[in-house]
Write an enzyme that holds these catalytic residues in place. Structure first.
Site, PDB file in Angstrom:
ATOM      1  CE1 TYR A 141     -16.371 -10.181  20.530  1.00 60.21           C
ATOM      2  CE2 TYR A 141     -15.221 -11.895  19.323  1.00 60.21           C
ATOM      3  CZ  TYR A 141     -16.044 -11.515  20.355  1.00 60.21           C
ATOM      4  OH  TYR A 141     -16.542 -12.469  21.204  1.00 60.21           O
ATOM      5  CE  LYS A 192     -26.911  -0.466  28.682  1.00 57.50           C
ATOM      6  NZ  LYS A 192     -27.859  -1.039  29.656  1.00 57.50           N
ATOM      7  CG  ASP A 224     -29.809  -3.872  30.329  1.00 58.96           C
ATOM      8  OD1 ASP A 224     -30.376  -3.661  29.229  1.00 58.96           O
ATOM      9  OD2 ASP A 224     -29.796  -3.028  31.252  1.00 58.96           O
ATOM     10  CG  ASP A 248     -19.035 -14.134  22.322  1.00 60.07           C
ATOM     11  OD1 ASP A 248     -19.073 -15.306  21.913  1.00 60.07           O
ATOM     12  OD2 ASP A 248     -18.320 -13.745  23.267  1.00 60.07           O
ATOM     13  CG  ASP A 252     -21.783 -18.947  24.909  1.00 57.33           C
ATOM     14  OD1 ASP A 252     -21.705 -19.141  23.678  1.00 57.33           O
ATOM     15  OD2 ASP A 252     -20.862 -19.198  25.707  1.00 57.33           O
TER      16      ASP A 252
END
Ligand code: IPM
Ligand code: MG
Length: 359
Positions: A141, A192, A224, A248, A252
């Site tokens: 970000y 990851k 994942d 982020d 959600d």
């Protein structure tokens, strides 16, 4: 001495939902000896319209001198074509980085009253209580270099940088382990590391910091797989800690397990318990101004503010109990409504929470 709260409603439904949270704070001031002073500021698209900046100097100053910030939401169709440097989202990102709010706490709790509102089977989600700890001021970000450049052949190339220093990983690791210590003492770090060096370092630092918390069971999961596990068997998680962008996305996903993103609060903390509190949902321009939005996530954000920044666990619990009461009364805004419930608007929901506080 009274404490000061910067109130930044922002855009879209931000205005209506923050108004309900302010009613709650007013009630606590009047009837429960809370002593907070509130001052309003502009942020996001509405700030851009008025001042040409999504984060005006005056707002930043107000936020810096306050003990806590209550934020609604930013953004809307109207500002989507603006240059990325002045988009409403920059107001929010600017506050996070200027106030050094590096630790974002996003609880995903399923209220038993709403178990049927989840898109997942009841037995998969009932009793769900996860805390996602998202790093909030670093990673892709904010990483430099970033931009869109034109190559020799006139083709454009977009680029961003995923970057973390050890110290940035360490401080979020401590928040995550401390959080786990107060819960079930299980922490899953999401990375990851099989592909990205930056998160290989993330994993290494998590393991190192974990040695200081021998009681916490630390596990690691690739992002994942974590996304898959969240919808397959979400109750396996207690606390999750991850990078800015993975957090982020996963938050959600976790939010939807609980039936509605309209129920979930968040806290973004600096190293001194100063925080910015906001619902995790966005500004929902499609329903703005229609008295339809669910104010409970914002009201629950006030509870988090009471707990973490205002040192008032008692009042935090009181607000959370008032939210339980209105759910028990079967009051539902459109996002959590199913047949047979009592459908109410934003205002009526806010009033019901205040009424529940007073009994
Ligand atoms: C969030 C939001 C923000 C983010 C946007 C509005 C910039 O999606 O708080 O999760 O990406 O962090
Ligand atoms: Mg998001």
């Amino acid at each position: 001495m009274s404490k000061k709260i910067a109130v930044l409603p922002g855009d879209g439904i931000g205005i209506e939902i923050v108004a309900q949270a302010v009613k709650v704070l007013d009630c606590l001031n009047q009837d429960f000896d809370l002593n907070v002073e509130m001052e309003y500021g502009l942020v996001g698209g509405s700030a851009y319209d008025e001042t040409g900046s999504p984060l005006p100097e005056a707002t930043l100053k107000l936020a810096k001198e306050s003990d806590a910030v209550l934020l609604g939401a930013v953004g809307g169709y109207k500002w989507e074509s603006l240059d990325i440097a002045v988009r409403p989202e920059k107001g929010l990102l600017g506050l996070r980085s200027e106030l050094e709010l590096f630790a974002n706490l996003r609880p995903a709790i399923l209220y038993p009253q709403l178990a049927h509102a989840s898109t997942l089977k009841e037995d998969v989600v009932s009793g769900l209580d996860i805390m996602i700890v998202r790093e909030l001021t670093g990673g892709i970000y904010f990483g430099q270099p970033r931009g869109i450049r034109t190559l020799g052949n006139d083709e454009k190339q977009g680029f961003n940088t995923l970057i973390y220093k050890e110290s940035e990983i360490e401080r979020i690791a401590h928040v995550a382990f401390e959080t786990a210590m107060k819960r079930e003492k299980r922490l899953c770090s999401v990375d990851k590391a099989n592909v990205l060096e930056c998160t290989e370092l993330w994993r290494e630092v998590m393991i190192r910091v974990g040695k200081e918390y021998p009681e916490v069971e630390l596990s690691h999961m690739y992002v994942d797989n974590a996304a898959m596990q969240l919808v397959r068997a979400p109750k396996q998680f207690d606390v999750m800690v991850t990078t800015n962008m993975f957090g982020d996305i996963l938050s959600d996903c976790a939010a939807m397990l609980t039936g509605s993103i309209g129920m979930l609060p968040s806290a973004s903390m600096d190293k001194n318990q100063k925080g910015m509190y906001e619902p995790i949902h966005g500004s929902a321009p499609d329903i703005a101004g229609q008295d339809m939005a669910n104010p409970l996530a914002t009201i629950l954000s006030v509870a988090m503010m009471l707990r973490y920044s205002l040192g008032s666990e008692d009042l935090a619990v009181k607000v959370e109990q008032a939210v339980e009461t209105v759910l028990n009364q079967n009051l539902r805004t459109a996002d959590i409504y199913t047949d047979g419930d009592n459908k109410v608007g934003t205002e009526a929901m806010g009033d019901a929470v205040v009424a529940a506080l007073k009994v």
